[in-house]
Design an enzyme around this catalytic site. Structure first.
Site, PDB file in Angstrom:
ATOM      1  N   ASP A 112       6.632   4.763   1.076  1.00  8.91           N
ATOM      2  CA  ASP A 112       6.645   5.796   2.117  1.00  8.91           C
ATOM      3  C   ASP A 112       5.478   5.553   3.080  1.00  8.91           C
ATOM      4  O   ASP A 112       4.616   4.719   2.815  1.00  8.91           O
ATOM      5  CB  ASP A 112       6.517   7.154   1.422  1.00  8.91           C
ATOM      6  N   GLU A 139       5.136   3.197   8.268  1.00 10.21           N
ATOM      7  CA  GLU A 139       5.419   2.895   9.695  1.00 10.21           C
ATOM      8  C   GLU A 139       4.359   1.994  10.309  1.00 10.21           C
ATOM      9  O   GLU A 139       4.733   1.202  11.178  1.00 10.21           O
ATOM     10  CB  GLU A 139       5.559   4.213  10.480  1.00 10.21           C
ATOM     11  N   ASP A 189      11.908  12.638   7.016  1.00 10.63           N
ATOM     12  CA  ASP A 189      11.673  14.084   6.860  1.00 10.63           C
ATOM     13  C   ASP A 189      12.563  14.916   7.775  1.00 10.63           C
ATOM     14  O   ASP A 189      12.146  15.371   8.841  1.00 10.63           O
ATOM     15  CB  ASP A 189      10.203  14.395   7.124  1.00 10.63           C
TER      16      ASP A 189
HETATM   17  C1  GLC Z   1       6.410  12.034   3.479  1.00  9.83           C
HETATM   18  C2  GLC Z   1       7.761  11.562   2.973  1.00  9.83           C
HETATM   19  C3  GLC Z   1       8.298  12.529   1.972  1.00  9.83           C
HETATM   20  C4  GLC Z   1       7.289  12.708   0.845  1.00  9.83           C
HETATM   21  C5  GLC Z   1       5.934  13.157   1.399  1.00  9.83           C
HETATM   22  C6  GLC Z   1       4.862  13.197   0.328  1.00  9.83           C
HETATM   23  O1  GLC Z   1       6.535  13.185   4.225  1.00  9.83           O
HETATM   24  O2  GLC Z   1       8.665  11.334   4.001  1.00  9.83           O
HETATM   25  O3  GLC Z   1       9.528  12.095   1.473  1.00  9.83           O
HETATM   26  O4  GLC Z   1       7.736  13.647  -0.071  1.00  9.83           O
HETATM   27  O5  GLC Z   1       5.520  12.253   2.397  1.00  9.83           O
HETATM   28  O6  GLC Z   1       4.682  11.990  -0.298  1.00  9.83           O
END
Ligand code: GLC
Length: 781
Positions: A406, A409, A484
């Site tokens: 995650d 980017e 998200d």
């Molecule tokens: C980001 C991710 C989400 C995750 C969060 C905490 O917002 O997109 O899926 O739960 O981070 O790690």
């Protein structure tokens, strides 16, 4: 178009007339008087690559997107010239290159129809600030042309009239109007006069695509650096364009079957007792589930590759016990490494000089969950190897079965541009560059390193990785989700569009956070989302921690029953989905097909957004509004069987379909044979003793992989063609006959006659027969 750069007011520059042409097997180089070189490479009869240089020489040829195993080779290649053009001819295409200005026109070799044509063609502006050029291409938007593809864009499937930007961006709670978001897939498909082609712009800088938005008859694409380097891919079938694009940029290996089951996630399930409470409830309520996720709170101070021992005192034991119950544990790993001299991963990264640096030497420091972090340069092959090895303990010792990447980017908090500044330096596999060039592939290279690590330590099991950021080609290493989103009806619409669009952009293994990440859905929205998600290749509920619970049982008994019913249906359809996956990775066939892919000759399909084909025989149309009792939808041409009622409908028209909260419109193509497994609580729970074949009667000849069906007015013949050596555990097929127009009198299995009474279990049109049959003949009165 981009305005002229401030310092250098030269404005747009254009190639002048061709002064030389060189041929080198499959490569043609055209040089102009003002030092532009166009290199045309014939990759295949249907694929041409166009590369332009402006100062008489090319940069090193390097691509993260193109798969090293991409196929090449052509049946025919010849070059001619006349007073006006050079003419390259292959078995599929004719390409004209105009001598006076280097403009390109591409025709179908069969009927000389125009497929693709330069308007201004290639042009550029010098970029004094950063060096190099802003490279641009503009083409004629043909009459009635439609445009598709481009990854995770949230717009209508047909993009005509729109402009998009490509710059992977952390986009918490994005809207339908937000662009860009998490992924960069600079690939589009054009369709006009029933023929289609694709353009893949293999350039990682920030880029833009304009589909007849600025000017009605012009499409264009441009990037803020790098080369004008694009692949023209001819169909004329859209499916062939996508297959060829998938061949160029690669497909994944076959994932373990459990990854196609249902996944449950939340930010965050902790401590261990909470995880067990969730998994136990799944089994108690008999809701199938294969994977449980641990979000950032499983770590110590959000430090990757550590465990919070207070919340998870014995991770290995927990992971093993969850596995015994059929739950595979998947853990999150982000790129930001906490600055902390007592933290091994940080110390080692620092000692080995593996973190990204700013132009003048300091490290790239940015805030993420752990506070101030440094970030590995995943574009350095040595860093990737180091990163892969960090998974040894998690995967080999503790036994986690998948890794979730995650914030890659890369996302940086509390800064206006949400990411690294442009001056950050990258290795780029030895092609040193700034973040301007590496930004869009940073997450991809992280997913790649993670994939190799999980693969190495999970061996001989196959790896599972999921990533948020991606560039073209990332599908070789990882599955993905759409980031998200929000718990709104509009986002249910967006999720449907994104999964279809990702599939036609070569990235089928994708899904959304079911129910929405931000906010909490009501029961109806959650149920409708599960009903759609059950038909997305990646099937996971996920939500943020701040907005209440989001498990299948959160919304009362009625909703729980609906959710269970659809998750069960997904498990029944696993062999069907696995076959679709097989076709995807071997032939590049998208697992989801928007209606335009199913029937591009029917112009009615060109603007449809909601309906799609799951695999190649099942059509699904989600309900995307509250309080619906059904909906209008378009049924594509041909005969379709209503999955719930067995009613036969003739397609080629819009129609109302009933679908209260218990169902969504699902239709099966007449003549299909749909293989089904029994419901399991997780993949591998049961030894499969019997596979059900739902046979949708149709007159004529049809085949689905290794079954073929011949229907006549009073007989039905099913043949099985066995391929492959895998010995399946099941012994029998249960054949369910849908829409049979006659009463069964006799049955022959491999020429031996049986009475219907001997093989039917329930007095309906259901037969149980041994799996070894090759020929089944059903005779009616
Ligand atoms: C980001 C991710 C989400 C995750 C969060 C905490 O917002 O997109 O899926 O739960 O981070 O790690």
């Amino acid at each position: 178009m981009i305005i002229n750069t401030e310092i250098d007011k030269k404005g747009n520059q254009y190639p002048s007339k061709i002064v030389s042409c060189k041929k080198d097997i499959d490569n043609f180089s055209f040089t102009t008087e003002n030092g532009v070189i166009l290199q045309v490479t014939v990759i295949r009869d249907s694929i041409l690559r166009f590369r332009y240089a402006t100062d008489s020489h090319f940069e090193t040829d390097f691509s993260y997107a193109i798969d090293e195993n991409a196929s090449t080779g052509f049946n025919k290649l010849k070059i001619d010239e006349n007073d006006d053009f050079y003419i390259i001819t292959t078995a599929k295409l004719i390409c004209h290159i105009k001598k006076i200005d280097l403009k390109v026109k591409i025709y179908d070799v069969l009927d000389n129809s125009i497929i693709f044509e330069d308007e201004l063609g290639f042009h550029w502006e010098e970029n004094y600030d950063a060096g190099g050029d802003i490279v641009k291409m503009s083409n004629v938007a043909q009459e009635g042309e439609s445009f598709y593809g481009m990854g995770d864009k949230t717009a209508n499937t047909n993009m005509r009239g729109r402009r998009f930007e490509n710059w992977v961006t952390d986009s918490y709670a994005f809207e339908r109007s937000t662009d860009p978001i998490y992924k960069t897939i600079p690939f589009y498909i054009g369709l006009h006069h029933k023929k289609s082609y694709g353009i893949f712009f293999d350039n990682t800088f920030r880029s833009f695509f304009d589909f007849a938005h600025e000017r009605r008859h012009v499409t264009s694409f441009w990037a803020q650096g790098g080369e004008m380097n694009y692949y023209f891919i001819y169909g004329p079938k859209m499916n062939d364009v996508i297959s060829s694009y998938s061949d160029l940029t690669g497909t994944p290996e076959l994932p373990p079957l459990w990854t196609l089951g249902y996944h449950q996630c939340k930010w965050s399930y902790y401590p261990e007792s909470k995880v067990r409470e969730i998994t136990t409830k799944f089994r108690d309520l008999r809701i199938p589930c294969d994977a449980i996720y641990l979000d950032i709170d499983y770590m110590e101070d959000f430090k990757c590759f550590t465990w919070n021992k207070k919340h998870f005192p014995n991770p290995k034991k927990m992971v093993k016990e969850l596995m015994d119950e059929g739950f595979k544990t998947i853990v999150i790993i982000d790129p930001g490494i906490k600055i902390d001299m007592d933290y091994d991963v940080f110390k080692e990264g620092l000692e080995k000089d593996y973190f990204c640096k700013r132009a003048d030497g300091p490290y790239m420091k940015g805030k993420v969950w752990p506070g101030d972090c440094y970030f590995p340069d995943f574009t350095n092959p040595e860093v990737r190897t180091w990163w892969s090895d960090l998974f040894k303990d998690l995967v080999e010792n503790i036994g986690v079965k998948g890794v979730w990447n995650d914030m890659n980017e890369p996302a940086v908090m509390e800064v206006p541009n949400k990411t690294f500044p442009k001056d950050v330096r990258h290795n780029y596999d030895g092609n040193y560059c700034s973040h301007r060039k590496a930004h869009n592939v940073y997450g991809m290279q992280m997913a790649r390193a993670t994939y190799h690590g999980v693969k190495k330590y999970a061996h001989p099991k196959r790896p599972f990785v999921i990533t948020r950021a991606a560039f073209s080609g990332t599908q070789r290493y990882s599955s993905t989700w759409t980031g998200d989103n929000k718990a709104t009806w509009e986002h249910l619409w967006i999720a449907n569009i994104q999964a279809q669009r990702m599939a036609m952009s070569g990235f089928s293994f994708a899904g959304s956070d079911i129910g929405g990440f931000e906010g909490q859905p009501d029961g109806e929205l959650y149920a409708r989302w599960i009903q759609l998600g059950a038909f997305h290749p990646f099937f996971r509920t996920h939500s943020s921690g701040d907005h209440g619970d989001q498990e299948p049982w959160t919304f009362g008994e009625e909703i729980t029953d609906i959710v269970r019913k659809f998750i069960e249906l997904r498990y029944e359809l696993l062999p069907y989905l696995y076959t679709a996956f097989w076709n995807y990775l071997n032939e590049g066939t998208p697992i989801l097909k928007s209606l335009v892919l199913y029937d591009q000759e029917d112009t009615q399909t060109h603007h449809r957004n909601d309906e799609f084909i799951f695999g190649d025989k099942i059509m699904v149309c989600p309900i995307i509004e509250p309080n619906a009792k059904g909906r209008r939808m378009y049924i594509p041409r041909g005969k379709w069987v209503n999955f719930w009622t067995d009613e036969i409908v003739e397609g080629g028209k819009e129609t109302w379909v009933d679908a209260d909260i218990n169902t969504i419109p699902i239709f099966v193509k007449q003549g299909a044979i749909i293989p089904k497994y029994p419901v399991q609580q997780y993949v591998g729970e049961k030894k499969i003793k019997e596979v059900t074949l739902d046979v949708y009667y149709k007159k004529g000849n049809f085949s689905l992989r290794n079954f073929s069906l011949v229907g006549k007015s009073n007989t039905l013949n099913i043949q099985q063609h066995k391929i492959g050596k895998f010995i399946t555990s099941y012994e029998t097929f249960k054949i369910v006959l849908h829409g049979l127009p006659f009463k069964i009198l006799k049955i022959y299995i491999d020429d031996e006659q049986f009475l219907f009474e001997d093989v039917k279990p329930n007095g309906d049109n259901t037969l149980i027969i041994p799996k070894e049959f090759t020929n089944l003949n059903i005779i009616g009165e």
